[in-house]
Motif scaffolding. Structure first.
Motif, PDB file in Angstrom:
ATOM      1  N   SER A   1       0.865  -1.102  -0.053  1.00  0.00           N
ATOM      2  CA  SER A   1      -0.076  -0.055   0.052  1.00  0.00           C
ATOM      3  C   SER A   1       0.970   1.380  -0.082  1.00  0.00           C
ATOM      4  O   SER A   1       1.939   1.230   0.181  1.00  0.00           O
ATOM      5  CB  SER A   1      -0.942  -0.091   1.322  1.00  0.00           C
ATOM      6  OG  SER A   1       0.073   0.028   2.520  1.00  0.00           O
ATOM      7  N   THR A   2       0.123   2.429  -0.384  1.00  0.00           N
ATOM      8  CA  THR A   2       1.148   3.621  -0.356  1.00  0.00           C
ATOM      9  C   THR A   2       1.565   3.996   0.933  1.00  0.00           C
ATOM     10  O   THR A   2       0.933   4.019   1.927  1.00  0.00           O
ATOM     11  CB  THR A   2       0.034   4.740  -1.015  1.00  0.00           C
ATOM     12  OG1 THR A   2      -0.394   4.073  -2.476  1.00  0.00           O
ATOM     13  CG2 THR A   2       0.919   6.139  -1.274  1.00  0.00           C
TER      14      THR A   2
ATOM     15  N   ASP B   1       5.267   2.285  -2.084  1.00  0.00           N
ATOM     16  CA  ASP B   1       4.701   1.749  -1.212  1.00  0.00           C
ATOM     17  C   ASP B   1       5.535   1.386   0.332  1.00  0.00           C
ATOM     18  O   ASP B   1       6.569   2.103   0.042  1.00  0.00           O
ATOM     19  CB  ASP B   1       4.212   0.305  -1.592  1.00  0.00           C
ATOM     20  CG  ASP B   1       5.335  -0.766  -2.180  1.00  0.00           C
ATOM     21  OD1 ASP B   1       6.530  -0.317  -1.530  1.00  0.00           O
ATOM     22  OD2 ASP B   1       5.384  -1.460  -2.665  1.00  0.00           O
TER      23      ASP B   1
ATOM     24  N   ARG C   1       4.524   3.193  -6.931  1.00  0.00           N
ATOM     25  CA  ARG C   1       3.569   2.478  -7.011  1.00  0.00           C
ATOM     26  C   ARG C   1       2.962   3.002  -8.616  1.00  0.00           C
ATOM     27  O   ARG C   1       3.411   3.883  -9.136  1.00  0.00           O
ATOM     28  CB  ARG C   1       2.552   3.497  -6.038  1.00  0.00           C
ATOM     29  CG  ARG C   1       2.727   3.115  -4.674  1.00  0.00           C
ATOM     30  CD  ARG C   1       1.717   2.005  -4.385  1.00  0.00           C
ATOM     31  NE  ARG C   1       0.464   2.030  -4.418  1.00  0.00           N
ATOM     32  CZ  ARG C   1      -0.403   1.209  -4.852  1.00  0.00           C
ATOM     33  NH1 ARG C   1      -0.023  -0.185  -4.871  1.00  0.00           N
ATOM     34  NH2 ARG C   1      -1.643   1.305  -5.176  1.00  0.00           N
TER      35      ARG C   1
END
Length: 535
Positions: free
Chosen positions: A78-79, A109, A115
């Motif tokens: 995830s970011t 991420d 990303r």
């Protein structure tokens, strides 16, 4: 003598309203025991829900298509706000007021990998604490992990860049899933009462009329509302409503990590300059008066300078004395329909003008009608809550929550009438489409009002930011942001004044469901500038 006349007129008016209410609710014991519904004051239970479905569907599908629906099972992918960077693509030593500053954000991420998809939710601001000046930025998503953020340059001097990752796309995907599929996070109970018997049942907007329910939906406004039938009492015994929190959705470990406080509102690190110096252009721009007109959404609606809000499209005045407020509102009838933030406006005006007589405030501050009258200058100032859903732990009379569209339909309108609308904060725990349907029906009521009396002024307020609290699943500002997007789409083209409370509170750096007195003062100044434009 005039004040005495007004006094007795007010007493007669209030007495008539009270007698009507008592008469409507005066169920006999025979009616109760016979099981007759006796709900003449409740919405029509045989309602045919007349929602302009096509418009609501189109707006919902447009917004829904732009929301991320990504795999949130792997937190590491995830970011990460801490790993992401921003930079100025075209750095310059020659910035001027009126220019637009562009900033590029590249996201990574938690493992440091670049990303390649979008959907992250950012809050961006320019600020200068010494000048007490701020403005918000507009985010453009390229859907490849890169974002463009633009800032209008409003003031001379230094401007510092702040970009925060509020939620990663993965966290947004969790919130979106909960909003659309877990609709009972904030729940309601109906309280049915007769004599010494009291029964409580579950209430909601999304029950089926074919179920064993009492249908309190409203045919005129299209507002759907149902309660389970009580075991013994009839639907006509429905008296009170109350909101309570259901058990939280059981987040798994990955989802919990995405929504932990350490991963919310994290600062994006600059690659290069984090501030610029802005020069002033010689020419001064004279702003036009604030006026209601066909609404067109704008990326930036203004900025804060020396602590004061400055709209980007019109000249806001200051109404900081009783005399200025009274002269503006002389002969006006102000009908405010909304949530507690619009009630803050009512309270501010009443405190600003000591000659206001508070005629009615009720026992329950959150749901009872608020009515104040200034007799000498013939000013009426009313606030009433919008309809369901209404989130408060207090037990309140369901009849107090008349649908907004019905309230608008009951107003004849005219040059002396001002309608204020504020709907949003109580809707965030629920799916987006019913909110859009509600707004579309309200717009239809407003069109009828403006057709019969075009001189009526309508002011719409968006929903402001709020605290980052433990009930984030219910109250995240991403949910509010999406509702505001929908509101702007629904009211586009309608002749209104629009006060973008989201833009105002982002610029001020406010994180409070109920903004400070200073912010309320600036919002009310803008409201009064629409009512009484500068000459």
């Amino acid at each position: 003598m005039r004040q005495i006349k007004w006094f007795f007129t007010g007493i007669i008016f209030i007495t008539a309203i009270t007698i009507t209410y008592i008469w409507q609710n005066n169920f006999t014991e025979e009616e109760m025991l016979s099981g007759e519904e006796g709900n003449s004051t409740l919405p029509n239970s045989t309602a045919v829900h007349t929602v302009p479905v096509k418009e609501a569907d189109t707006i919902f599908e447009t917004i829904n298509a732009s929301e991320p629906s990504v795999n949130h099972a792997d937190f590491a992918s995830s970011t990460s706000g801490k790993n992401s960077k921003y930079y100025l693509p075209f750095p310059s030593n020659n910035y001027s007021t009126g220019d637009v500053l562009s900033v590029i954000v590249e996201t990574y991420d938690h493992s440091g990998k670049r990303r390649s998809s979008g959907g992250d939710f950012f809050i961006a601001r320019l600020f200068n604490n010494k000048l007490n000046s701020d403005c918000s930025g507009t985010v453009y998503d390229f859907n490849n992990g890169t974002y463009l953020i633009t800032f209008p340059l409003y003031w001379k001097g230094e401007a510092y860049i702040s970009i925060k990752l509020y939620h990663s796309a993965q966290a947004v995907s969790v919130l979106r899933m909960l909003r659309e599929n877990y609709t009972r996070r904030s729940a309601f109970k109906g309280i049915f009462v007769f004599s010494k018997v009291e029964e409580n049942t579950e209430c909601s907007f999304d029950m089926s009329p074919e179920e064993n329910v009492c249908d309190f939906s409203d045919v005129n406004s299209g507002v759907k509302w149902f309660c389970r039938k009580p075991p013994k009492l009839s639907c006509g015994h429905f008296r009170y409503h109350q909101c309570y929190s259901q058990q939280q959705y059981p987040l798994n470990q990955q989802e919990s990590q995405l929504l932990q406080s350490g991963n919310i509102l994290t600062d994006i690190v600059p690659m290069g300059p984090s501030s610029i110096v802005v020069q002033s252009k010689d020419q001064a721009i004279k702003m036009p008066p604030c006026a209601v007109k066909p609404f067109e959404p704008k990326d930036s609606t203004g900025f804060v300078f020396n602590g004061t809000w400055n709209p980007s499209e019109c000249q806001m005045q200051q109404f900081h004395t009783e005399e200025k407020v009274v002269q503006c509102l002389k002969g006006k009838k102000i009908y405010s329909i909304g949530d507690s933030t619009s009630r803050q406006w009512w309270e501010y005006l009443v405190n600003q003008v000591p000659s206001f007589n508070v005629v009615h405030k009720g026992k329950l501050e959150r749901t009872d009608q608020h009515l104040a009258v200034e007799f000498t200058h013939n000013i009426l100032l009313q606030w009433r809550p919008h309809g369901t859903p209404w989130e408060t732990g207090e037990r309140y009379n369901f009849l107090n929550l008349q649908p907004t569209a019905n309230q608008i339909n009951s107003i004849f309108g005219g040059n002396e009438f001002v309608i204020i609308l504020s709907l949003g904060a109580h809707f965030t725990p629920f799916p987006l489409k019913p909110y859009i349907e509600r707004l579309v029906n309200i717009k239809t009521a407003l069109k009828r009002l403006l057709a019969r009396n075009p001189g009526t002024k309508v002011i719409v307020k968006s929903t402001n930011t709020r605290e980052v609290s433990s009930d984030l699943l219910f109250r995240s500002d991403w949910l509010t942001f999406q509702q505001n997007r929908a509101m702007k789409e629904v009211f586009k083209g309608l002749t209104i004044g629009f006060i973008d409370a989201w833009d105002v509170t982002v610029a001020y750096g406010s994180w409070a469901a109920h903004p400070s007195h200073h912010i309320i003062q600036n919002e009310v100044d803008l409201l009064l500038s629409y009512i009484c434009p500068a000459e």
